[in-house]
Write a protein that holds these residues in place. Structure first.
Motif, PDB file in Angstrom:
ATOM      1  N   SER A 142       0.880  -1.165   0.000  1.00  0.00           N
ATOM      2  CA  SER A 142       0.000   0.000   0.000  1.00  0.00           C
ATOM      3  C   SER A 142       0.915   1.211   0.000  1.00  0.00           C
ATOM      4  O   SER A 142       2.130   1.087   0.154  1.00  0.00           O
ATOM      5  CB  SER A 142      -0.945   0.025   1.206  1.00  0.00           C
ATOM      6  OG  SER A 142      -0.222   0.078   2.413  1.00  0.00           O
ATOM      7  N   CYS A 159      -4.139   3.435  -1.594  1.00  0.00           N
ATOM      8  CA  CYS A 159      -3.883   2.724  -2.844  1.00  0.00           C
ATOM      9  C   CYS A 159      -2.552   3.154  -3.469  1.00  0.00           C
ATOM     10  O   CYS A 159      -2.179   4.337  -3.433  1.00  0.00           O
ATOM     11  CB  CYS A 159      -5.024   3.000  -3.812  1.00  0.00           C
ATOM     12  SG  CYS A 159      -4.869   2.210  -5.428  1.00  0.00           S
ATOM     13  N   ASP A 197      -1.469   6.730  -4.882  1.00  0.00           N
ATOM     14  CA  ASP A 197      -2.111   7.839  -4.186  1.00  0.00           C
ATOM     15  C   ASP A 197      -1.166   8.493  -3.187  1.00  0.00           C
ATOM     16  O   ASP A 197      -1.561   9.425  -2.482  1.00  0.00           O
ATOM     17  CB  ASP A 197      -3.361   7.369  -3.431  1.00  0.00           C
ATOM     18  CG  ASP A 197      -4.534   7.093  -4.359  1.00  0.00           C
ATOM     19  OD1 ASP A 197      -4.404   7.341  -5.576  1.00  0.00           O
ATOM     20  OD2 ASP A 197      -5.575   6.619  -3.866  1.00  0.00           O
ATOM     21  N   LEU A 213      -4.964  -3.032   2.152  1.00  0.00           N
ATOM     22  CA  LEU A 213      -5.867  -1.897   1.932  1.00  0.00           C
ATOM     23  C   LEU A 213      -6.973  -1.888   2.983  1.00  0.00           C
ATOM     24  O   LEU A 213      -8.129  -1.567   2.707  1.00  0.00           O
ATOM     25  CB  LEU A 213      -6.451  -1.979   0.515  1.00  0.00           C
ATOM     26  CG  LEU A 213      -5.395  -1.962  -0.603  1.00  0.00           C
ATOM     27  CD1 LEU A 213      -6.008  -2.417  -1.926  1.00  0.00           C
ATOM     28  CD2 LEU A 213      -4.762  -0.585  -0.741  1.00  0.00           C
ATOM     29  N   ALA A 247      -9.761   0.902   3.566  1.00  0.00           N
ATOM     30  CA  ALA A 247     -10.636   1.332   2.469  1.00  0.00           C
ATOM     31  C   ALA A 247     -12.100   1.078   2.809  1.00  0.00           C
ATOM     32  O   ALA A 247     -12.443   0.018   3.343  1.00  0.00           O
ATOM     33  CB  ALA A 247     -10.278   0.589   1.184  1.00  0.00           C
ATOM     34  N   GLU A 267     -10.891  -0.804  -4.122  1.00  0.00           N
ATOM     35  CA  GLU A 267      -9.487  -0.389  -3.977  1.00  0.00           C
ATOM     36  C   GLU A 267      -8.542  -1.475  -4.460  1.00  0.00           C
ATOM     37  O   GLU A 267      -7.490  -1.183  -5.043  1.00  0.00           O
ATOM     38  CB  GLU A 267      -9.187  -0.047  -2.519  1.00  0.00           C
ATOM     39  CG  GLU A 267      -9.721   1.301  -2.071  1.00  0.00           C
ATOM     40  CD  GLU A 267      -9.114   2.452  -2.859  1.00  0.00           C
ATOM     41  OE1 GLU A 267      -8.067   2.971  -2.458  1.00  0.00           O
ATOM     42  OE2 GLU A 267      -9.717   2.831  -3.893  1.00  0.00           O
ATOM     43  N   ARG A 285      -8.391  -1.180  -8.140  1.00  0.00           N
ATOM     44  CA  ARG A 285      -7.645   0.008  -8.539  1.00  0.00           C
ATOM     45  C   ARG A 285      -6.142  -0.218  -8.350  1.00  0.00           C
ATOM     46  O   ARG A 285      -5.328   0.156  -9.207  1.00  0.00           O
ATOM     47  CB  ARG A 285      -8.133   1.198  -7.702  1.00  0.00           C
ATOM     48  CG  ARG A 285      -7.874   2.569  -8.336  1.00  0.00           C
ATOM     49  CD  ARG A 285      -8.811   3.614  -7.755  1.00  0.00           C
ATOM     50  NE  ARG A 285      -8.566   3.871  -6.356  1.00  0.00           N
ATOM     51  CZ  ARG A 285      -7.802   4.873  -5.905  1.00  0.00           C
ATOM     52  NH1 ARG A 285      -7.190   5.678  -6.764  1.00  0.00           N
ATOM     53  NH2 ARG A 285      -7.645   5.072  -4.620  1.00  0.00           N
ATOM     54  N   GLN A 286      -5.761  -0.829  -7.223  1.00  0.00           N
ATOM     55  CA  GLN A 286      -4.339  -1.050  -6.972  1.00  0.00           C
ATOM     56  C   GLN A 286      -3.749  -2.069  -7.935  1.00  0.00           C
ATOM     57  O   GLN A 286      -2.637  -1.876  -8.444  1.00  0.00           O
ATOM     58  CB  GLN A 286      -4.126  -1.496  -5.526  1.00  0.00           C
ATOM     59  CG  GLN A 286      -2.658  -1.790  -5.192  1.00  0.00           C
ATOM     60  CD  GLN A 286      -2.341  -1.622  -3.732  1.00  0.00           C
ATOM     61  OE1 GLN A 286      -2.296  -0.497  -3.238  1.00  0.00           O
ATOM     62  NE2 GLN A 286      -2.124  -2.719  -3.040  1.00  0.00           N
TER      63      GLN A 286
END
Length: 399
Positions: free
Chosen positions: A298, A343, A346, A373, A376, A382, A385-386
């Motif tokens: 992360s 993430c 970010d 994560l 989240a 998430e 997205r990651q």
């Protein structure tokens, strides 16, 4: 964390590195949806925190029937990694280094007993034993043994025990844990690896660097060869931030090693370069690289303030009030600026640099990649997205 949303996976690029098995951290509220969500994404499994499933001062299961129900629920959720319960200040509590001060901070022995479950440490080791036995029966790939010193109220007190004594105590506690498992016939070459997780910086003491872990592995007797190392990248990034706009280590001078000062010099104020080299320096250390079982992935945004110095909140952020009010204030700062586990992309990290580290590890041996994560509101969104950012060449801002 929501469990009533549509958790179908969005299309994600196939991992481009062989011998990498992916996992995702799930809190208790995520477990009901975890089985189908994990199957949809073709990741190997979930990691769960034992303290989420049963208060750490209580038995893990009240009866054999309750234990079987728990195992069935974890199997349905595809749990393959088990994260230990952990307590503040194990060094003064178990190793008796500064025990009197610990009692004073808890305002009496009875509150120490309430927090730890007893005054001997037997409950703590018994709980860890039962968690490992559960992981073994589950067929888990790893049991994460997160042994750290931190204050029971974040930022309320400075660390008074030298971090070298904390590391000494960690070695003793790890050895005692292995002996307990051996005594109960729970550890052998086929049981889950015991993954030591690195402590954060600023508000935690423990094994934090490659030098620290090299010493742990050199001194702990591990005849079953189960001890491994899991590097939490967010925890490594607690050490870095911006000072006057330049990438720096936001730490007391006494904690800055010559290697850290050299990294600062080479980075020339570039926070991304500093953080990437800081991660590589530790994670790819040749003494330990073959002991690294997992990366906990992360990100962490760059701090512009050193909120914690030697465990104590900076005076301008300290708060007066009840223990509960101080605890809430400290925790908010921890979750906002340190243990935020945002993430990838970010924060400070460059996905391409992370892939380079993953590839270097996977070139040596199979690697577990834990998508950490846990904060989240929708862990599945998430996770998608990651993974997209990690396995795609697109800039993070475009995903």
């Amino acid at each position: 964390m929501s469990t009533d949303q549509n958790h179908a996976a969005v299309p994600v690029p196939t991992p481009t590195i062989a011998d990498v098995r992916e996992y995702v951290t799930c809190r208790a509220a995520d477990l009901e949806a975890a089985g189908p969500a994990i199957a949809d994404r073709s990741v190997r499994g979930a990691e769960v925190f034992m303290a989420d499933l049963a208060p750490r001062t209580e038995p893990l299961a009240a009866s054999s029937e309750d234990r079987e129900r728990l195992l069935a629920a974890l199997r349905a959720a595809r749990v393959r990694r088990v994260h230990s319960s952990y307590w503040a200040a194990p060094t003064p509590f178990v190793a008796d280094v500064g025990y009197g001060e610990l009692v004073e901070r808890f305002e009496g022995s009875e509150k120490v007993r309430e927090y730890f479950g007893d005054l001997t440490g037997d409950h703590m080791f018994g709980r860890w034993r039962d968690e490992y036995a559960l992981a073994r029966d589950l067929g888990a790939d790893a049991y994460v043994f997160h042994l750290i010193d931190y204050m029971p109220v974040d930022g309320a007190w400075a660390f008074s025990v030298d971090r070298r004594a904390v590391l000494d105590a960690m070695i003793v506690l790890t050895q005692r844990f292995l002996r307990v498992l051996e005594q109960h016939g729970l550890i052998d070459a086929a049981s889950p690896v015991i993954e030591l997780e690195n402590a954060g910086w600023g508000l935690e003491f423990g094994a934090q660097t490659a030098d620290d872990f090299a010493r742990v592995f050199a001194e702990v007797h591990d005849p079953s060869d189960r001890l491994r190392l899991g590097w939490d990248l967010n925890h490594l990034l607690h050490a870095t931030g911006l000072r006057g706009g330049a990438g720096s280590f936001l730490l007391p001078d006494v904690e800055l090693t010559p290697a850290m000062r050299e990294l600062e010099r080479k980075a020339g104020g570039d926070i991304r370069a500093l953080s990437a080299e800081w991660i590589a320096l530790n994670v790819l250390d040749e003494r330990l690289v073959d002991r690294v079982s997992a990366l906990h992935l992360s990100d962490c945004p760059a701090k512009e303030v050193e909120y914690f110095r030697n465990g104590l909140l900076a005076p301008e952020y300290a708060i007066e009030g009840t223990v509960e009010e101080r605890a809430d204030a400290g925790l908010r700062i921890v979750l906002d600026h340190y243990d935020n586990h945002v993430c990838l992309g970010d924060g400070i990290l460059d996905p391409a640099e992370v892939r380079r580290v993953i590839a270097a590890l996977a070139d040596r041996h199979p690697l577990m990649l834990l998508h950490e994560l846990k904060n989240a509101p929708d862990v599945w969104a998430e996770l998608d997205r990651q993974r997209a950012r990690l396995w795609s060449d697109a800039p993070a801002s475009a995903v």
